[in-house]
Design a protein around this motif. Structure first.
Motif, PDB file in Angstrom:
ATOM      1  N   LEU A 204      -9.036  39.075  23.702  1.00 44.25           N
ATOM      2  CA  LEU A 204      -9.462  38.055  22.738  1.00 44.25           C
ATOM      3  C   LEU A 204      -8.449  36.921  22.613  1.00 44.25           C
ATOM      4  O   LEU A 204      -8.816  35.773  22.382  1.00 44.25           O
ATOM      5  CB  LEU A 204      -9.686  38.696  21.365  1.00 44.25           C
ATOM      6  CG  LEU A 204     -10.914  39.598  21.243  1.00 44.25           C
ATOM      7  CD1 LEU A 204     -10.937  40.280  19.883  1.00 44.25           C
ATOM      8  CD2 LEU A 204     -12.202  38.809  21.458  1.00 44.25           C
ATOM      9  N   VAL A 205      -7.171  37.237  22.796  1.00 46.12           N
ATOM     10  CA  VAL A 205      -6.128  36.220  22.655  1.00 46.12           C
ATOM     11  C   VAL A 205      -6.366  35.051  23.601  1.00 46.12           C
ATOM     12  O   VAL A 205      -6.001  33.905  23.308  1.00 46.12           O
ATOM     13  CB  VAL A 205      -4.744  36.853  22.932  1.00 46.12           C
ATOM     14  CG1 VAL A 205      -3.649  35.808  22.916  1.00 46.12           C
ATOM     15  CG2 VAL A 205      -4.460  37.918  21.898  1.00 46.12           C
TER      16      VAL A 205
ATOM     17  N   HIS B 130     -16.298  45.166  12.903  1.00 43.49           N
ATOM     18  CA  HIS B 130     -15.729  46.415  13.429  1.00 43.49           C
ATOM     19  C   HIS B 130     -16.070  46.553  14.914  1.00 43.49           C
ATOM     20  O   HIS B 130     -17.180  46.943  15.264  1.00 43.49           O
ATOM     21  CB  HIS B 130     -16.293  47.618  12.670  1.00 43.49           C
ATOM     22  CG  HIS B 130     -15.746  47.783  11.282  1.00 43.49           C
ATOM     23  ND1 HIS B 130     -14.633  48.548  11.009  1.00 43.49           N
ATOM     24  CD2 HIS B 130     -16.146  47.264  10.097  1.00 43.49           C
ATOM     25  CE1 HIS B 130     -14.380  48.504   9.701  1.00 43.49           C
ATOM     26  NE2 HIS B 130     -15.280  47.733   9.131  1.00 43.49           N
ATOM     27  N   LEU B 131     -15.097  46.250  15.779  1.00 45.37           N
ATOM     28  CA  LEU B 131     -15.355  46.301  17.217  1.00 45.37           C
ATOM     29  C   LEU B 131     -15.681  47.709  17.700  1.00 45.37           C
ATOM     30  O   LEU B 131     -16.467  47.888  18.620  1.00 45.37           O
ATOM     31  CB  LEU B 131     -14.113  45.821  17.977  1.00 45.37           C
ATOM     32  CG  LEU B 131     -13.976  44.331  18.238  1.00 45.37           C
ATOM     33  CD1 LEU B 131     -12.718  44.088  19.047  1.00 45.37           C
ATOM     34  CD2 LEU B 131     -15.195  43.767  18.949  1.00 45.37           C
ATOM     35  N   HIS B 132     -15.035  48.705  17.098  1.00 52.12           N
ATOM     36  CA  HIS B 132     -15.161  50.070  17.624  1.00 52.12           C
ATOM     37  C   HIS B 132     -16.060  50.951  16.768  1.00 52.12           C
ATOM     38  O   HIS B 132     -16.021  52.170  16.869  1.00 52.12           O
ATOM     39  CB  HIS B 132     -13.768  50.701  17.771  1.00 52.12           C
ATOM     40  CG  HIS B 132     -12.954  50.069  18.848  1.00 52.12           C
ATOM     41  ND1 HIS B 132     -11.610  50.326  19.039  1.00 52.12           N
ATOM     42  CD2 HIS B 132     -13.288  49.161  19.794  1.00 52.12           C
ATOM     43  CE1 HIS B 132     -11.167  49.610  20.065  1.00 52.12           C
ATOM     44  NE2 HIS B 132     -12.164  48.896  20.527  1.00 52.12           N
ATOM     45  N   GLY B 133     -16.877  50.329  15.911  1.00 53.48           N
ATOM     46  CA  GLY B 133     -17.809  51.092  15.102  1.00 53.48           C
ATOM     47  C   GLY B 133     -17.233  51.439  13.738  1.00 53.48           C
ATOM     48  O   GLY B 133     -16.144  50.983  13.367  1.00 53.48           O
TER      49      GLY B 133
ATOM     50  N   THR C 174     -13.151  34.230  17.585  1.00 53.93           N
ATOM     51  CA  THR C 174     -11.769  33.943  17.977  1.00 53.93           C
ATOM     52  C   THR C 174     -11.635  32.526  18.513  1.00 53.93           C
ATOM     53  O   THR C 174     -10.647  31.834  18.249  1.00 53.93           O
ATOM     54  CB  THR C 174     -11.292  34.957  19.033  1.00 53.93           C
ATOM     55  OG1 THR C 174     -11.526  36.280  18.555  1.00 53.93           O
ATOM     56  CG2 THR C 174      -9.807  34.800  19.300  1.00 53.93           C
ATOM     57  N   ALA C 175     -12.632  32.080  19.251  1.00 53.40           N
ATOM     58  CA  ALA C 175     -12.577  30.741  19.859  1.00 53.40           C
ATOM     59  C   ALA C 175     -12.535  29.637  18.810  1.00 53.40           C
ATOM     60  O   ALA C 175     -12.098  28.518  19.096  1.00 53.40           O
ATOM     61  CB  ALA C 175     -13.772  30.559  20.790  1.00 53.40           C
TER      62      ALA C 175
ATOM     63  N   LEU D 109     -18.479  42.617  21.053  1.00 58.31           N
ATOM     64  CA  LEU D 109     -17.386  41.881  21.692  1.00 58.31           C
ATOM     65  C   LEU D 109     -17.689  40.393  21.834  1.00 58.31           C
ATOM     66  O   LEU D 109     -16.831  39.545  21.583  1.00 58.31           O
ATOM     67  CB  LEU D 109     -17.080  42.498  23.055  1.00 58.31           C
ATOM     68  CG  LEU D 109     -15.847  41.929  23.762  1.00 58.31           C
ATOM     69  CD1 LEU D 109     -14.611  42.053  22.894  1.00 58.31           C
ATOM     70  CD2 LEU D 109     -15.625  42.629  25.095  1.00 58.31           C
ATOM     71  N   GLN D 110     -18.923  40.048  22.197  1.00 52.76           N
ATOM     72  CA  GLN D 110     -19.257  38.633  22.368  1.00 52.76           C
ATOM     73  C   GLN D 110     -19.133  37.879  21.050  1.00 52.76           C
ATOM     74  O   GLN D 110     -18.643  36.751  21.009  1.00 52.76           O
ATOM     75  CB  GLN D 110     -20.674  38.476  22.949  1.00 52.76           C
ATOM     76  CG  GLN D 110     -21.036  37.051  23.323  1.00 52.76           C
ATOM     77  CD  GLN D 110     -20.028  36.391  24.262  1.00 52.76           C
ATOM     78  OE1 GLN D 110     -19.532  37.014  25.196  1.00 52.76           O
ATOM     79  NE2 GLN D 110     -19.694  35.126  23.990  1.00 52.76           N
TER      80      GLN D 110
END
Length: 233
Positions: A181-182, A103-106, A160-161, A153-154
């Motif tokens: 992220l794309v 969850h990126l945004h909490g 994603t990578a 985020l990291q």
């Protein structure tokens, strides 16, 4: 080794379960200016208003259910290593059965200490002024507000990578952090973008397939295709 599918999801996935989103309406979220209820300054100015706002969101969660899009993504785990990175603060991916959700945004169902951001607790009740952590600091919603760092985020970049396939659902490719992220997938990675009003074109990215559908219509179709591809390989 199973191939890794990374899935970025945004408000468009939850909207069809009946969860209101703020991106759609002039920066208003449930009738409130977003900065009043989703910024550190808003919390400082009127903490009771902010706590009440998230209490209402939290109370809504048990009344909504995962939809066909959430459920279809769970099927992918049979044949693929699936990582979901979501901008949504609800728990619908988990309730559908997805096992790896970032969850990126909490998260609405967590709170944290205003004195120590790593002191996070699961929380299902209303949160009020006077609810303190063990050290005596007021608790606040575990939500990433505007102007705050996105601590995961990291980790999202690292996930994603490693993607063999990237799927983006119900989030405009204009909004940070999904848009950023794309850039971390390798150029040959297939990207699928499901959104009824896509803000990008297929020529914008190599290997991009756009499905101009809502999440509940587009996701089950894509999942069937990917499961079939796997079975034919």
């Amino acid at each position: 080794m199973k191939k890794q599918i990374t899935i970025l999801t945004g408000a468009g996935v939850s909207a069809e379960s009946g969860i209101n989103t703020f991106r759609d309406a002039d920066g208003l979220w449930e009738g409130r200016d977003v900065m009043e209820v989703a910024s550190p300054q808003g919390f400082y100015n009127n903490p009771e208003l902010v706590l009440d706002f998230y209490n209402q969101r939290r109370r809504q969660l048990p009344l909504v259910k995962p939809n066909k899009a959430h459920l279809a993504l769970v099927d992918l785990e049979k044949n693929y290593h699936v990582e979901i990175i979501t901008q949504n603060v609800d728990d619908l991916h988990e309730r559908a059965g997805s096992t790896r959700v970032l969850h990126l945004h909490g998260e609405l169902l967590k709170v944290r200490s205003t004195g120590n951001e790593s002191d996070v607790k699961t929380w299902h009740d209303d949160l009020i002024l006077g609810d303190f952590c063990d050290k005596g600091h007021q608790l606040r919603p575990h939500i990433v507000w505007f102007g705050e760092e996105v601590p995961l985020l990291q980790r999202a970049v690292e996930i994603t990578a490693q993607s063999d396939i990237l799927i983006i659902i119900g989030t405009s490719m204009q909004v940070y952090p999904a848009a950023g992220l794309v850039n971390y997938v390798s150029p040959e990675t297939p990207i699928y973008f499901i959104d009824p009003k896509p803000a990008v074109q297929e020529r914008d990215f190599e290997n991009l397939t756009i499905m101009a559908k809502t999440a509940v219509n587009g996701v089950p179709d894509l999942v069937l295709r990917l499961m079939s591809d796997h079975n034919h390989n």
